[in-house]
Enzyme design. Structure first.
Site, PDB file in Angstrom:
ATOM      1  CE1 TYR A 141       1.084  -0.260   4.414  1.00 46.55           C
ATOM      2  CE2 TYR A 141       0.154   1.943   4.313  1.00 46.55           C
ATOM      3  CZ  TYR A 141       0.910   1.004   4.965  1.00 46.55           C
ATOM      4  OH  TYR A 141       1.505   1.320   6.157  1.00 46.55           O
ATOM      5  NE  ARG A 181       7.022   4.077   0.530  1.00 47.26           N
ATOM      6  CZ  ARG A 181       6.799   4.865   1.568  1.00 47.26           C
ATOM      7  NH1 ARG A 181       7.764   5.161   2.420  1.00 47.26           N
ATOM      8  NH2 ARG A 181       5.603   5.376   1.774  1.00 47.26           N
ATOM      9  NE  ARG A 187      -5.917 -19.579   3.903  1.00 48.76           N
ATOM     10  CZ  ARG A 187      -5.049 -20.458   4.404  1.00 48.76           C
ATOM     11  NH1 ARG A 187      -5.097 -21.720   4.041  1.00 48.76           N
ATOM     12  NH2 ARG A 187      -4.135 -20.069   5.275  1.00 48.76           N
ATOM     13  CG  HIS A 244       0.320 -21.049   2.346  1.00 49.02           C
ATOM     14  ND1 HIS A 244      -0.794 -21.794   2.671  1.00 49.02           N
ATOM     15  CD2 HIS A 244       0.666 -20.387   3.473  1.00 49.02           C
ATOM     16  CE1 HIS A 244      -1.108 -21.601   3.942  1.00 49.02           C
ATOM     17  NE2 HIS A 244      -0.247 -20.750   4.460  1.00 49.02           N
ATOM     18  CE  LYS A 300       3.313   3.181   3.214  1.00 50.19           C
ATOM     19  NZ  LYS A 300       3.422   3.166   4.666  1.00 50.19           N
ATOM     20  CD  GLU A 306       9.862   1.617  10.443  1.00 44.62           C
ATOM     21  OE1 GLU A 306       9.737   2.602   9.694  1.00 44.62           O
ATOM     22  OE2 GLU A 306       9.801   0.440  10.041  1.00 44.62           O
ATOM     23  CG  LEU A 365       8.381   2.384   4.731  1.00 48.64           C
ATOM     24  CD1 LEU A 365       8.145   1.164   3.847  1.00 48.64           C
ATOM     25  CD2 LEU A 365       7.072   3.105   4.991  1.00 48.64           C
TER      26      LEU A 365
HETATM   27  N1  PDD Z   1       2.911   5.085   7.356  1.00 52.66           N
HETATM   28  N2  PDD Z   1       7.488   3.699   8.949  1.00 52.66           N
HETATM   29  C1  PDD Z   1       6.348   2.992   8.893  1.00 52.66           C
HETATM   30  C2  PDD Z   1       6.293   1.650   9.538  1.00 52.66           C
HETATM   31  C3  PDD Z   1       5.219   3.526   8.226  1.00 52.66           C
HETATM   32  O1  PDD Z   1       4.081   2.823   8.152  1.00 52.66           O
HETATM   33  C4  PDD Z   1       5.316   4.822   7.644  1.00 52.66           C
HETATM   34  C5  PDD Z   1       4.171   5.441   6.899  1.00 52.66           C
HETATM   35  C6  PDD Z   1       6.539   5.524   7.744  1.00 52.66           C
HETATM   36  C7  PDD Z   1       6.737   6.879   7.138  1.00 52.66           C
HETATM   37  O2  PDD Z   1       6.767   6.801   5.732  1.00 52.66           O
HETATM   38  P1  PDD Z   1       6.304   8.026   4.819  1.00 52.66           P
HETATM   39  O3  PDD Z   1       7.112   9.196   5.238  1.00 52.66           O
HETATM   40  O4  PDD Z   1       6.611   7.578   3.453  1.00 52.66           O
HETATM   41  O5  PDD Z   1       4.818   8.240   5.082  1.00 52.66           O
HETATM   42  C8  PDD Z   1       7.603   4.917   8.390  1.00 52.66           C
HETATM   43  C9  PDD Z   1       1.720   5.533   6.647  1.00 52.66           C
HETATM   44  C10 PDD Z   1       1.534   7.010   6.708  1.00 52.66           C
HETATM   45  C11 PDD Z   1       0.524   4.746   7.161  1.00 52.66           C
HETATM   46  O6  PDD Z   1       0.687   3.547   7.353  1.00 52.66           O
HETATM   47  O7  PDD Z   1      -0.566   5.314   7.336  1.00 52.66           O
END
Ligand code: PDD
Length: 287
Positions: free
Chosen positions: A33, A52, A100, A102, A147, A180, A205
């Site tokens: 996403y 990304r 379904r 894997h 992501k 993070e 991320l």
């Molecule tokens: N989240 N780290 C994680 C685990 C994240 O899910 C996100 C973003 C970031 C920051 O990434 P960016 O600057 O590209 O938004 C770092 C989004 C906003 C969300 O899950 O809603």
């Protein structure tokens, strides 16, 4: 005007937007996403977000659902249909629908859904108050650079933050280093005044806001290094803040029971938020 979502080629009323029960995103979290901020009718850092998205898809060997041009057209149309000038666009691509099992299905068509939500503009009062963070063990997998929609550890971490009266949870690896936030990147300013954030790699991320802020850090000539830092170092820091597409640059004034600096947002976080707001309206903006 009712909310409209985009589901696999169709614009549909939000409350009737549905995907199949055997969508692999639903069953296996087999999907990725992106969240892109919309500010004053413009998309913020759209290209890096879509780069990304492409990378996440490549890493999981999911086909691109459509070209960049077509994706941008859907984003713009969705914003138009929802009348959104301030908010976010959420897009999700999964490996699609299959019985379904894997392994990757032999044939599957990637599924694309998109929603747009209204959100107020940045709340600058946070510059006076800041927010609290709590630390939690990082229990995620080895590819946090992708992501994916597999966010259960992040959900549990954020829920722990909420029940602790905090805004964000900072995740800490087995070495004691902060990876993070549950949905943000983490930064500190050390007691010596150096800005620090963890280098990108499989453990975090690679935030698009992180990258934009890093450019601003260089432009402002702020003393800066990318290296891991421990939760203990963070608690003794002069400043702390988080970055993300939805939080922008947000000062953290308490981590667990430790008050950061004098308990007020610091000057580097303030400077970077102002610079980031200008970036959102300037170089980062696209229609
Ligand atoms: N989240 N780290 C994680 C685990 C994240 O899910 C996100 C973003 C970031 C920051 O990434 P960016 O600057 O590209 O938004 C770092 C989004 C906003 C969300 O899950 O809603």
């Amino acid at each position: 005007m009712g909310r409209i979502a985009y589901v696999n080629g169709r614009y549909v009323p939000h409350d009737r937007a549905q995907v199949h029960i055997e969508d692999r995103g639903y069953q296996f979290a087999d999907g990725v996403y992106e969240v892109i901020a919309v500010h004053k009718g413009m998309l913020v850092d759209a290209d890096p977000h879509l780069d990304r998205l492409d990378r996440s898809l490549r890493e999981l060997r999911i086909d691109q659902p459509m070209s960049r041009r077509a994706l941008m057209a859907v984003i713009r149309e969705l914003l138009r249909r929802n009348g959104i000038r301030q908010g976010i666009v959420y897009m999700q691509v999964t490996r699609g629908v299959a019985r379904r099992d894997h392994p990757f299905p032999k044939v599957s068509v990637p599924a694309l859904v998109m929603t747009a939500s209204r959100k107020p503009p940045p709340d600058l009062s946070v510059l006076e108050t800041g927010k609290k963070a709590v630390t939690v063990p990082d229990i995620r997998w080895g590819r946090c650079d992708i992501k994916t929609v597999g966010l259960l550890p992040n959900v549990l971490a954020k829920q722990h933050a909420r029940t602790s009266g905090a805004y964000e949870a900072w995740m800490v690896d087995a070495q004691g280093n902060v990876t993070e936030g549950s949905s943000t990147n983490a930064w500190i300013v050390t007691r010596e005044g150096q800005l620090v954030t963890r280098p990108t790699g499989n453990e975090i991320l690679s935030g698009i806001t992180r990258a934009s802020v890093m450019d601003l850090v260089k432009r402002e000539g702020i003393d800066f290094v990318e290296r891991p830092f421990t939760a203990e170092e963070a608690k003794q820091a002069r400043e702390a803040f988080i970055t993300s597409a939805t939080s922008y640059v947000l000062p953290i004034v308490q981590i667990d029971d430790a008050v950061i600096g004098n308990g007020k947002p610091g000057t580097i976080a303030r400077t970077l938020l102002q610079a980031y707001l200008a970036h959102m309206e300037g170089a980062g903006a696209s229609r």
